[in-house]
Design an enzyme around this catalytic site. Structure first.
Site, PDB file in Angstrom:
ATOM      1  N   SER A 141       0.857  -1.176   0.000  1.00 24.14           N
ATOM      2  CA  SER A 141       0.000   0.000   0.000  1.00 24.14           C
ATOM      3  C   SER A 141       0.891   1.223   0.000  1.00 24.14           C
ATOM      4  O   SER A 141       2.048   1.168   0.425  1.00 24.14           O
ATOM      5  CB  SER A 141      -0.888   0.004   1.248  1.00 24.14           C
ATOM      6  OG  SER A 141      -1.524   1.258   1.423  1.00 24.14           O
ATOM      7  N   TYR A 154      -2.925  -1.325  10.162  1.00 27.18           N
ATOM      8  CA  TYR A 154      -2.779  -1.465   8.708  1.00 27.18           C
ATOM      9  C   TYR A 154      -1.463  -0.839   8.254  1.00 27.18           C
ATOM     10  O   TYR A 154      -0.686  -1.454   7.516  1.00 27.18           O
ATOM     11  CB  TYR A 154      -3.960  -0.803   8.006  1.00 27.18           C
ATOM     12  CG  TYR A 154      -3.970  -0.956   6.500  1.00 27.18           C
ATOM     13  CD1 TYR A 154      -4.467  -2.113   5.910  1.00 27.18           C
ATOM     14  CD2 TYR A 154      -3.496   0.057   5.673  1.00 27.18           C
ATOM     15  CE1 TYR A 154      -4.488  -2.260   4.525  1.00 27.18           C
ATOM     16  CE2 TYR A 154      -3.507  -0.074   4.294  1.00 27.18           C
ATOM     17  CZ  TYR A 154      -3.999  -1.239   3.727  1.00 27.18           C
ATOM     18  OH  TYR A 154      -4.014  -1.374   2.364  1.00 27.18           O
ATOM     19  N   LYS A 158       1.778  -2.862   6.703  1.00 29.82           N
ATOM     20  CA  LYS A 158       2.314  -2.606   5.362  1.00 29.82           C
ATOM     21  C   LYS A 158       3.780  -2.177   5.417  1.00 29.82           C
ATOM     22  O   LYS A 158       4.558  -2.508   4.514  1.00 29.82           O
ATOM     23  CB  LYS A 158       1.469  -1.554   4.641  1.00 29.82           C
ATOM     24  CG  LYS A 158       0.046  -2.006   4.350  1.00 29.82           C
ATOM     25  CD  LYS A 158      -0.016  -3.324   3.561  1.00 29.82           C
ATOM     26  CE  LYS A 158      -1.436  -3.687   3.182  1.00 29.82           C
ATOM     27  NZ  LYS A 158      -1.511  -4.978   2.467  1.00 29.82           N
TER      28      LYS A 158
END
Length: 258
Positions: A141, A154, A158
């Protein structure tokens, strides 16, 4: 560059971005393994690929479960003979401020994104190392390069995924395995569609304002498309050289640049 007859296992490919990649790979002649938590989604995607004249095999898999991963990868390799490409794409999203996250939610996010990438990598490397060739593509991402509010686990996952990618690239190079990571910006997938109202509620703004915040720093105010990401995955999967390994490619309409 060609994917003809290459065996590609794609996690989270029952729907959304993973499915788009799977369909693109199948169109280019790859034999595709559809791996997803939803058995219904697996069946539908396999049937769709076969209806298009492609080759597909399905496995129901919770990527955070070691037994699921080991069993699923073995079944796929037994069916097609090997694994040439792994696309570690499965992911989930929970949106809330740091102080509101439970430890269980934190662990679940890291388990899917990081444990899942590690477990599928380990399981597929066995076949790749044996044949002295292989390609691993991690779905990262733009949040591997930057941070946003409400996404602590998150963003953490990542960032960690980029580290795993680089280690696998260094360890795998002399055994014919390369590893790279795609770093999309905001792609209008079911994951993002679910996130928009959650983020609006958490910030006390409208959904339109959330979309504006997502896209305000892109060069053209556009979402990245699933097709854009599928084409980058196609490029990385078909370029068989260590000239491009250990890299992270931002595909974000200029939202994040480096």
């Amino acid at each position: 560059m060609s994917l003809k007859n290459k065996v590609a296992l794609i996690t989270g490919s029952g729907s959304g971005l993973g499915k788009s990649i799977a369909l693109q790979y199948a169109r280019q002649g790859a034999r595709v393994v559809i791996a997803d938590l939803s058995s219904e989604a697996v069946t539908h995607t396999v049937e769709e690929i076969r209806a298009l004249g492609g080759e597909a095999f399905g496995v129901t898999m919770d990527v955070s479960n070691e037994t699921d991963v080991e069993t699923g990868v073995k079944c796929a390799a037994d069916y097609f003979g090997t694994i040439d490409i792994l696309i570690s794409n499965a992911g989930i999203q929970i949106v809330r401020p740091v102080e509101a996250f439970t430890l269980a939610e934190w662990k679940k996010m890291l388990a899917v994104h990081l444990d899942g990438a590690f477990l599928t990598t380990r399981a597929c490397l066995k076949y790749m190392y044996a044949q002295k060739r292989g390609c691993i593509i991690y779905m990262g991402s733009a949040h591997a390069k930057t941070a946003s509010k409400l996404k602590a686990p998150y963003v953490t996952a990542k960032h960690g995924l980029l580290g795993l990618c680089r280690v696998v690239a260094k360890e795998g190079a002399l055994r014919g395995v390369r590893a790279n990571m795609i770093c999309p910006g905001y792609v209008r997938t079911p994951l993002v569609d679910k996130q928009i109202p959650q983020q609006a509620a958490a910030l006390g703004v409208s959904e339109g304002e959330v979309i504006h915040m997502m896209l305000s720093e892109t060069v053209d105010g556009e979402f990245t498309s699933e097709n854009d990401i599928a084409n980058v995955a196609l490029f990385l999967g078909s370029l068989e050289t260590n000239a491009l390994t250990g890299q992270s490619l931002l595909v974000s309409h200029g939202w994040v640049m480096e």
